[in-house]
Design a protein around this motif. Sequence first.
Motif, PDB file in Angstrom:
ATOM      1  N   GLN A 105      22.504  11.297  30.163  1.00 25.01           N
ATOM      2  CA  GLN A 105      21.708  11.100  31.367  1.00 25.01           C
ATOM      3  C   GLN A 105      21.962   9.730  31.979  1.00 25.01           C
ATOM      4  N   ARG A 106      22.108   8.728  31.130  1.00 22.31           N
ATOM      5  CA  ARG A 106      22.373   7.376  31.657  1.00 22.31           C
ATOM      6  C   ARG A 106      23.737   7.324  32.333  1.00 22.31           C
ATOM      7  N   GLN A 107      24.742   7.919  31.724  1.00 22.20           N
ATOM      8  CA  GLN A 107      26.072   7.929  32.329  1.00 22.20           C
ATOM      9  C   GLN A 107      26.095   8.757  33.611  1.00 22.20           C
ATOM     10  N   LEU A 108      25.333   9.842  33.642  1.00 23.59           N
ATOM     11  CA  LEU A 108      25.250  10.654  34.850  1.00 23.59           C
ATOM     12  C   LEU A 108      24.596   9.869  35.990  1.00 23.59           C
ATOM     13  N   GLY A 109      23.552   9.113  35.663  1.00 24.59           N
ATOM     14  CA  GLY A 109      22.906   8.293  36.681  1.00 24.59           C
ATOM     15  C   GLY A 109      23.844   7.248  37.252  1.00 24.59           C
ATOM     16  N   LEU A 110      24.630   6.621  36.383  1.00 27.81           N
ATOM     17  CA  LEU A 110      25.580   5.616  36.847  1.00 27.81           C
ATOM     18  C   LEU A 110      26.655   6.251  37.735  1.00 27.81           C
ATOM     19  N   ALA A 111      27.090   7.452  37.360  1.00 27.05           N
ATOM     20  CA  ALA A 111      28.085   8.155  38.181  1.00 27.05           C
ATOM     21  C   ALA A 111      27.517   8.522  39.544  1.00 27.05           C
ATOM     22  N   GLU A 112      26.238   8.913  39.598  1.00 26.31           N
ATOM     23  CA  GLU A 112      25.617   9.242  40.878  1.00 26.31           C
ATOM     24  C   GLU A 112      25.507   8.023  41.771  1.00 26.31           C
ATOM     25  N   LEU A 113      25.240   6.862  41.187  1.00 27.82           N
ATOM     26  CA  LEU A 113      25.201   5.638  41.981  1.00 27.82           C
ATOM     27  C   LEU A 113      26.585   5.320  42.548  1.00 27.82           C
ATOM     28  N   GLU A 114      27.620   5.534  41.758  1.00 25.69           N
ATOM     29  CA  GLU A 114      28.987   5.299  42.237  1.00 25.69           C
ATOM     30  C   GLU A 114      29.314   6.190  43.426  1.00 25.69           C
ATOM     31  N   VAL A 115      29.001   7.480  43.329  1.00 19.42           N
ATOM     32  CA  VAL A 115      29.354   8.388  44.424  1.00 19.42           C
ATOM     33  C   VAL A 115      28.478   8.131  45.648  1.00 19.42           C
ATOM     34  N   ASP A 116      27.266   7.615  45.446  1.00 24.70           N
ATOM     35  CA  ASP A 116      26.434   7.270  46.603  1.00 24.70           C
ATOM     36  C   ASP A 116      27.048   6.094  47.360  1.00 24.70           C
ATOM     37  N   ILE A 117      27.571   5.126  46.633  1.00 29.85           N
ATOM     38  CA  ILE A 117      28.258   4.008  47.282  1.00 29.85           C
ATOM     39  C   ILE A 117      29.452   4.524  48.084  1.00 29.85           C
ATOM     40  N   ARG A 118      30.175   5.478  47.520  1.00 28.89           N
ATOM     41  CA  ARG A 118      31.332   6.029  48.228  1.00 28.89           C
ATOM     42  C   ARG A 118      30.899   6.805  49.468  1.00 28.89           C
ATOM     43  N   PHE A 177      22.058   0.949  53.557  1.00 25.57           N
ATOM     44  CA  PHE A 177      22.042   1.794  52.362  1.00 25.57           C
ATOM     45  C   PHE A 177      22.973   1.243  51.288  1.00 25.57           C
ATOM     46  N   LEU A 178      24.125   0.719  51.688  1.00 23.40           N
ATOM     47  CA  LEU A 178      25.027   0.088  50.717  1.00 23.40           C
ATOM     48  C   LEU A 178      24.368  -1.134  50.082  1.00 23.40           C
ATOM     49  N   GLN A 179      23.641  -1.895  50.868  1.00 16.95           N
ATOM     50  CA  GLN A 179      22.958  -3.060  50.311  1.00 16.95           C
ATOM     51  C   GLN A 179      21.940  -2.624  49.257  1.00 16.95           C
ATOM     52  N   ALA A 211      27.743  -7.177  59.097  1.00 15.90           N
ATOM     53  CA  ALA A 211      28.690  -6.467  58.249  1.00 15.90           C
ATOM     54  C   ALA A 211      29.342  -7.420  57.250  1.00 15.90           C
ATOM     55  N   TRP A 212      29.680  -8.628  57.679  1.00 21.36           N
ATOM     56  CA  TRP A 212      30.330  -9.586  56.775  1.00 21.36           C
ATOM     57  C   TRP A 212      29.370 -10.063  55.695  1.00 21.36           C
ATOM     58  N   ASP A 213      28.079 -10.125  55.990  1.00 22.25           N
ATOM     59  CA  ASP A 213      27.106 -10.472  54.950  1.00 22.25           C
ATOM     60  C   ASP A 213      27.051  -9.385  53.880  1.00 22.25           C
ATOM     61  N   GLU A 214      27.193  -8.118  54.278  1.00 19.99           N
ATOM     62  CA  GLU A 214      27.230  -7.046  53.286  1.00 19.99           C
ATOM     63  C   GLU A 214      28.493  -7.146  52.442  1.00 19.99           C
TER      64      GLU A 214
END
Length: 461
Positions: A187-200, A221-223, A375-378
């Motif tokens: 579950q922890r690894q799945l959560g981390l993977a979901e955060l990665e794909v949300d960033i993408r 949202f990226l921030q 944008a540059w601050d992000e």
Amino acid sequence: MQVLRRTLNWLGFTILALLSLACLLLLAALLVNAHDEPLAPQVRALLTPPANPYGTADNIYVALQGFDAPPAESVIAAGEARIQHYDRSIDAAQEAHRLAFRGDVSFIRPLESSLWNEAPQHEREIATLLADNHELIERYLDLILLRGYYETARPSALAPHPAAPNEVHRLFLAQLALQMRAHSHFQRQLGLAELEVDIRLWRRVLTGEGTLLWKMLAIAFLQSDYLLLADLVADPRVELAPDEQYAESLVPLFDAGDFDIGRAFAAEFRVQVATLRSPDTEARHGAQGWLERAGSRLTDHFLKLNATENLLAAETGRWMTAAADPAKFYQLNPVAAGRWNEQPRVWLLPLSYNPLGKLLAAIVTQPYRYYPPRAWDEEALQRLVRLGYEIRQHRVAPTELAAFLRAHPQWSTHPADGRPFLWDAATGEVRVQTLSQHPPGWRFSIRIWQPPPLAPPAAPR
């Protein structure tokens, strides 16, 4: 009596001279604005949007248009229908049938506070919100798998804007914060993977074809995503794979061109031109009443459409060039020169060509100066989070942190002006020296990973 008559004569001559001068000035202004100019090639180039590389089923924009579709209805089908209704000048779907978010998420503040630390205090409220908004969460999980973002509706000020999934995104992050504390390693690894794909996902929106609204929403949202990721990195209890390849997956540094929002200025230009050429503008010529018709004709005489579009294209091109390179941005628009606050010289407008067009172009393009620094601050915050990961990976002690920052400017300086990030030993945080003005309380700092304290030695038996 003779003196009075002479005074009245002089006064009459003076008034007559002033009226004559006013008439001459008006005549000169009418003659100067008697013609419009041909459209410049730059106008035609900016009016042509890039080709859409995405099918309807792969387009994030279409899915967002239908994100609040009625329950059990396809978001793609609903979004496509809404866009087609708009393109045919038909009313959009009825508000009463939309799937609205249920509940209050005001306690979830990923931009202002640490969601990682606060989510466990609201576990019961988050569980209730997840149950009440199950379908919206499922739609969001489907959304993050789509290929790209391209606004397919015709450019117009009346174009349908998809409702931003602010509440859903905040609830999604709160769920991830709890999931990363689960007992199950999977579950922890799945959560981390979901955060990665949300960033993408929001990277695809940021680099997609659209107007400024969704560029700025993607940045916000990226921030939120990166601030949660920074808290995970800083917590030594969170399992992260300590290798460079994983860093490129978990905390990638986007290409500098990803934060170039110049194409959004081009999209805004197409909306502006569509508004100038809209049927509502042409309808003014059919206005009833001589006074309205006279005012419309006088306005049209001092507002040349082609000349205004040429001017808008030139200004848009200038801002696009500035948005692509911070050095050019500050070279073309130095704050110290006081150019931000220059106002048109109204007393010169009657004698200038296309005065209303010049005033309109200044009004709609001058606010562009606020967007590239945001944008540059992000981009700087992204560097900061990567810095936090590298500190953890190299197990940098607080006493060695200043030297580590100096040795790695690619992670520890602002990409726009090169100013270093600031380390505060008292709070254990590193922060960005931002360029833009942000809402009060928004975080541009992260806590730094520190090794857990050693357990005290066991007492001798």
